[in-house]
Design a protein around this motif. Structure first.
Motif, PDB file in Angstrom:
ATOM      1  N   LEU A  70      -8.236  16.390  -1.555  1.00  0.00           N
ATOM      2  CA  LEU A  70      -9.037  15.858  -0.450  1.00  0.00           C
ATOM      3  C   LEU A  70      -9.356  14.402  -0.736  1.00  0.00           C
ATOM      4  O   LEU A  70      -9.938  14.087  -1.769  1.00  0.00           O
ATOM      5  CB  LEU A  70     -10.368  16.616  -0.327  1.00  0.00           C
ATOM      6  N   LYS A  71      -8.967  13.524   0.176  1.00  0.00           N
ATOM      7  CA  LYS A  71      -9.273  12.103  -0.009  1.00  0.00           C
ATOM      8  C   LYS A  71     -10.317  11.653   1.017  1.00  0.00           C
ATOM      9  O   LYS A  71     -10.179  11.941   2.201  1.00  0.00           O
ATOM     10  CB  LYS A  71      -7.987  11.283   0.126  1.00  0.00           C
ATOM     11  N   PHE A  72     -11.331  10.958   0.524  1.00  0.00           N
ATOM     12  CA  PHE A  72     -12.352  10.415   1.418  1.00  0.00           C
ATOM     13  C   PHE A  72     -12.300   8.895   1.382  1.00  0.00           C
ATOM     14  O   PHE A  72     -12.374   8.291   0.316  1.00  0.00           O
ATOM     15  CB  PHE A  72     -13.740  10.919   1.012  1.00  0.00           C
ATOM     16  N   ARG A  81      -3.809  -2.616  -0.714  1.00  0.00           N
ATOM     17  CA  ARG A  81      -4.946  -2.257   0.141  1.00  0.00           C
ATOM     18  C   ARG A  81      -4.676  -0.963   0.921  1.00  0.00           C
ATOM     19  O   ARG A  81      -3.573  -0.739   1.396  1.00  0.00           O
ATOM     20  CB  ARG A  81      -5.275  -3.411   1.099  1.00  0.00           C
ATOM     21  N   GLY A  82      -5.730  -0.165   0.998  1.00  0.00           N
ATOM     22  CA  GLY A  82      -5.582   1.137   1.656  1.00  0.00           C
ATOM     23  C   GLY A  82      -4.923   2.172   0.764  1.00  0.00           C
ATOM     24  O   GLY A  82      -4.575   3.271   1.218  1.00  0.00           O
ATOM     25  N   GLY A  83      -4.751   1.860  -0.513  1.00  0.00           N
ATOM     26  CA  GLY A  83      -3.927   2.669  -1.409  1.00  0.00           C
ATOM     27  C   GLY A  83      -4.468   4.037  -1.782  1.00  0.00           C
ATOM     28  O   GLY A  83      -3.748   4.838  -2.382  1.00  0.00           O
ATOM     29  N   SER A  84      -5.718   4.332  -1.426  1.00  0.00           N
ATOM     30  CA  SER A  84      -6.249   5.654  -1.795  1.00  0.00           C
ATOM     31  C   SER A  84      -5.481   6.786  -1.100  1.00  0.00           C
ATOM     32  O   SER A  84      -5.368   7.887  -1.649  1.00  0.00           O
ATOM     33  CB  SER A  84      -7.728   5.755  -1.443  1.00  0.00           C
ATOM     34  N   ASP A  85      -4.968   6.526   0.085  1.00  0.00           N
ATOM     35  CA  ASP A  85      -4.139   7.541   0.755  1.00  0.00           C
ATOM     36  C   ASP A  85      -2.904   7.848  -0.101  1.00  0.00           C
ATOM     37  O   ASP A  85      -2.489   9.004  -0.240  1.00  0.00           O
ATOM     38  CB  ASP A  85      -3.622   7.036   2.119  1.00  0.00           C
ATOM     39  N   TYR A  86      -2.337   6.780  -0.640  1.00  0.00           N
ATOM     40  CA  TYR A  86      -1.137   6.906  -1.482  1.00  0.00           C
ATOM     41  C   TYR A  86      -1.470   7.723  -2.736  1.00  0.00           C
ATOM     42  O   TYR A  86      -0.725   8.628  -3.127  1.00  0.00           O
ATOM     43  CB  TYR A  86      -0.672   5.492  -1.856  1.00  0.00           C
ATOM     44  N   ALA A 127      -0.012   1.578  11.667  1.00  0.00           N
ATOM     45  CA  ALA A 127      -1.159   2.444  11.964  1.00  0.00           C
ATOM     46  C   ALA A 127      -2.056   2.497  10.725  1.00  0.00           C
ATOM     47  O   ALA A 127      -1.744   3.160   9.748  1.00  0.00           O
ATOM     48  CB  ALA A 127      -0.686   3.836  12.366  1.00  0.00           C
ATOM     49  N   LYS A 128      -3.167   1.782  10.784  1.00  0.00           N
ATOM     50  CA  LYS A 128      -3.968   1.543   9.582  1.00  0.00           C
ATOM     51  C   LYS A 128      -4.527   2.820   8.964  1.00  0.00           C
ATOM     52  O   LYS A 128      -4.885   2.855   7.786  1.00  0.00           O
ATOM     53  CB  LYS A 128      -5.126   0.599   9.933  1.00  0.00           C
ATOM     54  N   ILE A 129      -4.599   3.878   9.743  1.00  0.00           N
ATOM     55  CA  ILE A 129      -5.188   5.118   9.240  1.00  0.00           C
ATOM     56  C   ILE A 129      -4.443   5.655   8.014  1.00  0.00           C
ATOM     57  O   ILE A 129      -5.012   6.384   7.205  1.00  0.00           O
ATOM     58  CB  ILE A 129      -5.246   6.178  10.369  1.00  0.00           C
TER      59      ILE A 129
HETATM   60 MG    MG Z   1      -7.574   3.437   4.528  1.00  0.00          MG
END
Ligand code: MG
Ligand code: ADP
Ligand code: ASP
Length: 438
Positions: free
Chosen positions: A5-7, A196-201, A254-256
């Motif tokens: 689970l990523k927040f 940036r945004g790397g937590s999804d990765y 898509a930044k999400i």
């Molecule tokens: Mg993000």
């Protein structure tokens, strides 16, 4: 079987939000929780690092003090017991002290990445101590001990698997593991990040490493929408996307989702759910191997694109020309996004312009080179399979009043990409939305 689970930043953006996570995380179920930095933190760390590297030590330290003040208040509201408050205080002292100590070194990109890593280290440590304060046991997994990229900055999934498994196995009675998104080590062993945004990765990579049954990306919106909600009114969540469609949307803006974050999950067919922390019962978006035939799914846009046109009579009836052009980009490790050719010219786009001058110097040997900056790729994703004639014409119909610099269609059956001037992007997205979804 552990879920991941990523927040994201907003989901841990205030003490109250952090506390509310327990409405979603079930401490009794085996799971790995990946946290981003508290919303806004990474941007502020980027600023502080920039001030340091410009030699503006006073400015950097002043900015750091502001951030520390905000975190003191955060800690004050998060913890209620003296013990908890003490843990919070020590956590801030350690991480802010570390950043401060860098003020006396030479400030290189190595120090910069150490600064950027503190956001996720802070959020996870604070959350771990918060859980402890309320009597919930958890284990803090140090991402820097298992998350690694190679010399090309590609994540090393085998290394990650080999190193995360023993860390998990060391706590056979524990269910709840917490770790940092975004941060990693590079091939030199230095602290680095997944961009940036790397937590999804991170979440997707961990999912792949442990062959998780599901990866959940909890964010501030109810799933992938059919257009950029920051630009277009009336966008709607998409219930179901294939891995290919989601990858295309993430890659094209898509930044999400982080641009590369779909691939690790796709490789092991691990379903990814995009869910809204503020509305946990909303169905969100399910990304899986299933594709729905015959539908246009979504529109996305990626800014900061540079188009390069190489015109050469030598290309006429010649083979090997494209190879030589591509080799130039390969030498400078610069990915090409779109490409179109005619008999005497080839146009292509890049978004990484770090080596643009060198690339242009080499391309000039082939013929006349033209460069257009400030371009945007608009990407329409869905099932454009051969039998779905009519979709493409609707796309062009919607854009008939907008100059189109390049078109890419047929490369895959699930996307049409168009290059427009960035100043035309908003109109392009709105017009496509009206024509395709309204
Ligand atoms: Mg993000
Ligand atoms: P997090 O901090 O949780 O990682 P992000 O800000 O990175 O959240 O991503 C969520 C945001 O992405 C949304 O608030 C929304 O503004 C933006 N966004 C851009 N395009 C889309 C899209 N097609 N669908 C949903 N959200 C999108
Ligand atoms: N904190 C990092 C960022 O702001 C990573 C992330 O949020 O995914 O880019």
């Amino acid at each position: 079987m552990m879920k991941v689970l990523k927040f994201g930043g907003t989901s841990v953006g205030s003490p109250e939000r952090m506390k509310n996570l327990l409405g979603i995380i079930r401490p009794a179920e085996p799971q790995i929780v990946v946290l981003s930095a508290v919303a806004g933190t990474t941007n502020r760390l980027v600023e502080i690092a920039a001030l340091f590297s410009d030699g503006n030590k006073q400015g950097a330290l002043a900015s750091l003090e502001n951030l520390r003040r905000d975190y003191k208040q955060f800690v004050d509201e998060l913890f209620t017991t003296p013990e908890g408050k003490e843990h919070g205080k020590q956590t801030l002292a350690y991480h802010f002290g570390l950043i401060e100590s860098l003020a006396n070194d030479l400030f290189t990109p190595i120090e910069e990445k150490i600064v950027l890593a503190q956001g996720e280290l802070l959020s996870t440590t604070l959350y771990h101590y918060y859980l402890k304060e309320i009597g919930i046991s958890s284990v803090l997994l140090p991402a820097l001990d298992f998350m690694k990229v190679d010399e090309d900055h590609e994540p090393m999934v085998d290394f990650i698997t080999e190193h995360i498994k023993p860390l998990l196995a060391a706590h056979p009675d524990e269910n709840l593991f917490i770790t940092q998104g975004y941060i990693c080590r590079n091939s030199y062993g230095e602290i680095d990040n997944l961009r940036r945004g790397g937590s999804d990765y991170t979440a997707s990579l961990i999912g792949a490493a442990i062959r998780s049954p599901e990866v959940q990306i909890w964010t501030d919106i109810d799933g992938m929408h059919n257009n950029d909600p920051r630009i277009v009114k009336g966008t709607k969540p998409i219930a179901q996307l294939s891995f290919d469609e989601a990858a295309e949307l993430a890659y094209f803006g898509a930044k999400i989702l982080h641009p590369q974050s779909v691939f690790p999950a796709q490789k092991y067919k691990i379903p990814v759910r995009l869910l809204n922390t503020m509305e946990p019962d909303a169905p969100g978006t399910l990304i899986s191997s299933v594709s729905e035939p015959g539908k246009i799914k979504s529109i996305a846009a990626k800014d900061g694109i540079t188009a390069i046109k190489i015109q050469s009579s030598r290309m006429l009836l010649a083979y090997g020309f494209l190879r030589r052009v591509f080799e130039v980009f390969e030498r400078y490790k610069t990915p090409i996004d779109m490409i179109t050719t005619s008999e005497v010219a080839v146009s292509l786009t890049i978004d990484d312009t770090r080596h643009l001058d060198d690339i242009l110097k080499e391309l000039n040997h082939f013929g006349t080179v033209e460069v257009d900056k400030d371009q945007t790729i608009v990407c329409v994703v869905g099932d454009f399979g051969a039998e779905k004639h009519g979709f493409a014409s609707r796309v062009f119909e919607a854009l008939k009043h907008i100059p189109i610099r390049m078109i890419s269609y047929g490369g895959s059956s699930y996307n049409i990409s168009l290059l427009v001037k960035t100043s035309d992007k908003v109109e392009a997205l709105r017009s496509l939305h009206n024509r395709l979804f309204e």
